[in-house]
Design an enzyme around this catalytic site. Structure first.
Site, PDB file in Angstrom:
ATOM      1  N   GLU A   7       0.486  -0.803  -0.070  1.00 47.27           N
ATOM      2  CA  GLU A   7       0.323   0.282   0.494  1.00 47.27           C
ATOM      3  C   GLU A   7       0.880   1.483   0.178  1.00 47.27           C
ATOM      4  OE1 GLU A   7      -3.897  -2.139   2.566  1.00 47.27           O
ATOM      5  OE2 GLU A   7      -2.240   0.117   3.361  1.00 47.27           O
ATOM      6  N   GLU A  55      -5.313  -9.364   1.797  1.00 49.29           N
ATOM      7  CA  GLU A  55      -6.098  -7.893   2.659  1.00 49.29           C
ATOM      8  C   GLU A  55      -7.614  -8.155   2.333  1.00 49.29           C
ATOM      9  OE1 GLU A  55      -4.355  -5.221   4.960  1.00 49.29           O
ATOM     10  OE2 GLU A  55      -2.787  -5.729   4.671  1.00 49.29           O
TER      11      GLU A  55
END
Length: 447
Positions: free
Chosen positions: A170, A353
């Site tokens: 991320e 995720e």
């Protein structure tokens, strides 16, 4: 008995599909004395930065309890475990290997492999060594080259014992939350800072890829990006344009350089001083073939036109939300996956995720987290739908294995499928964890 189910013909029940759980180093490891300081140690020490005033010094004591945690992962029956390496634990302040830190990860990974649990390693999950931040952090182009050296150290040591490496987790969060909004470490602000940090993070990814391929030729190599489906709050042209702008700025700013070799056109709307400095070879370095794309997804976002010709996010209204205040909308997950599939020539995708923070209470040795089970069910169905419509998705990782340090929110939010009593460090599998385990067992019987 808690239950998750999929149709018997679901592609998720195929033999090759991977089910896993995920964590990150700073959130669970503890044992701060055995590593250098990271930007999160410094950030946590600043009053008012963390909602409950806590830090990751102890966290879940995973460094001390790793063997029990491996047994826990094995009990859940998953195919894979996604973890991150702590850069400050494996590299000295001189940039040299730290044998003790590297030995810990070797021991952990060997134990997982011995149980036939595939290991997905993320090299950077936000815990930059503080000594590099002192030199400018991700605003300093040299940090990308320091990352290349770090990637070489780790992949040389671990090699093919790792099933899949991810360079970054991320970069949106590292750049936008950490250097543009200032709500994550290191707490810097400004659009120019955020855009330059993002570019140097992506450059670090590009520099590391050849090193990883050389040191671990049998492993998969990729990157993990987070996405939030962008919707307009109305059908007005202004709101539709605002949602498209947000999508470019928050999602595709990170995906397009990796997958298409360019930044989105939203850059043209930035002032010249806000645009990142880009060297001539940078985009070719960033846009190298990757073996997989990790997709992290939690919720959609909704936007309206702001007064400044920019976008303005609108909080959820009259809809189900998680304990984070995030909208629950599994159909938006399918929308996102199909949008990516239509826009890019995607490599294989892993959902690295997906999960929900819910209000969890331990009562009589059990945690009845019905909302989380429903969340998983809806989003597993969304993955099933996307695969049936042509998206090449190879695996799904629940976030998170256990409750842990939730960054700026400290220990106030719980994402785990395993409950952690932070006073005793006792782990208790929640009903969601049992349901996840039962689904995987069902898959085995279907095979």
């Amino acid at each position: 008995m808690p239950n998750l189910s999929l149709p018997v013909d679901s592609p998720l029940l195929n033999r090759e599909f991977i089910f896993g759980v995920a964590t990150s180093s700073y959130q669970i490891e503890g044992s701060r004395d055995d590593r250098l300081d990271s930007i999160w140690d410094t950030f946590c020490a600043q009053p008012g930065r963390i909602a409950d005033g806590s830090n990751g010094d102890i966290a879940c004591e995973h460094i001390d309890r790793w063997a029990d945690d491996v047994e826990l992962i094995d009990y859940l029956g998953v195919d894979a475990y996604r973890l991150s390496i702590s850069w400050p634990r494996v590299v000295t302040s001189e940039g040299q290997p730290n044998p003790r830190g590297l030995a810990f990860y070797s021991t952990l990974i060997n134990a997982l492999n011995a149980r036939d649990i595939k290991v997905f390693v993320t090299l950077y999950h936000w815990d930059l060594p503080q000594y590099l931040e002192d030199r400018g952090g991700w605003l300093n182009r040299q940090t990308a080259y320091e990352f290349e050296k770090y990637a070489d150290i780790v992949s040389h040591h671990l090699g093919n014992s790792v099933y899949a490496y991810a360079t970054l987790n991320e970069p949106f969060c590292s750049a936008y939350l950490g250097y543009e909004l200032g709500i994550h470490a290191p707490g810097k602000t400004g659009r120019a800072n955020g855009r330059q940090a993002a570019h140097h993070l992506l450059l670090a990814h590009g520099l590391a890829m050849p090193v990883l391929r050389s040191n671990a030729p049998a492993s998969l190599h990729g990157i993990v990006l987070n996405f939030s489906t962008s919707y307009a709050v109305s059908a007005s042209t202004a709101d539709q344009q605002a949602a498209a702008l947000a999508d470019e700025y928050l999602n595709h700013w990170y995906a397009m350089p990796v997958l298409a070799g360019t930044y989105p056109s939203v850059m043209d709307q930035l002032a010249l001083h806000e645009r990142p400095h880009i060297e001539p070879q940078d985009m070719a370095l960033i846009c190298q073939p990757i073996d997989y794309l990790g997709v992290n997804f939690y919720n959609p976002s909704r936007y309206k036109a702001g007064d400044d010709q920019w976008f303005e996010q609108v909080p959820p209204n009259n809809t189900e939300v998680t304990d984070m205040g995030w909208e629950v909308n599994p159909d938006s997950f399918t929308d996102l996956l199909l949008q990516l599939h239509q826009r890019y020539d995607l490599p294989p995708v892993y959902i690295t995720e997906n999960g929900a923070a819910t209000i969890d209470e331990l009562k009589d040795g059990q945690v009845h987290d019905a909302q989380r089970i429903a969340y998983f069910q809806g989003h597993l169905n969304a993955v099933d739908t996307a695969i049936r419509q042509g998206v090449d998705i190879r695996g799904y990782f629940a976030w998170s294995l256990m409750d842990n340090f939730e960054w700026a929110l400290g220990y106030l939010k719980r994402f785990g499928i395993v409950y952690v009593d932070y006073k005793t460090q006792q782990r208790t599998v929640k009903h969601s964890g049992l349901a996840y385990r039962n689904l995987i067992k069902t898959r085995v019987s279907v095979r």
